[in-house]
Motif scaffolding. Structure first.
Motif: not given
Length: 104
Positions: A3, A7, A58-59
């Motif tokens: 990824n 992350y 992702k966040s």
């Protein structure tokens, strides 16, 4: 699981009660729902005496939104009331990853 770095990983570690009726169905439903959330990357899980589920995001905002999801809130409540004796949640920033796979 390559990824874009960095992350985030949410590590959910737990022990269950003896009353796990409906747990598998809810876990499957939550995984399906999580996969539909903005910012979801993936999930890994193992259960024995101690269960460990790691979900990838992702966040931090995506994690916050998942925690506040109405259906997820109901599952969390059911877990506290029926399925878990104990759980711990860790949110970690993944800054590096590598893997090995044996060629057979």
């Amino acid at each position: 699981m390559k990824n874009k770095i960095p992350y985030y990983a949410v590590i959910f570690t737990s022990t269950q009660t003896d009353d796990i009726e409906g747990y598998s169905e809810m876990a499957e439903k939550m995984e399906t729902l999580a996969r539909q959330q903005e910012g979801f990357i993936g999930i890994e899980s193992a259960r024995n005496t101690v269960g460990i589920t790691v979900s990838y995001w992702k966040s931090l905002e995506a994690i916050k939104n998942w925690k506040a999801n109405t259906e997820h809130l109901l599952a969390q409540q059911k877990g506290r009331e029926q399925w878990y004796n104990w759980y711990n949640v860790k949110i970690c920033k993944v800054e590096r990853e590598y893997e090995y796979e044996k060629n057979i």
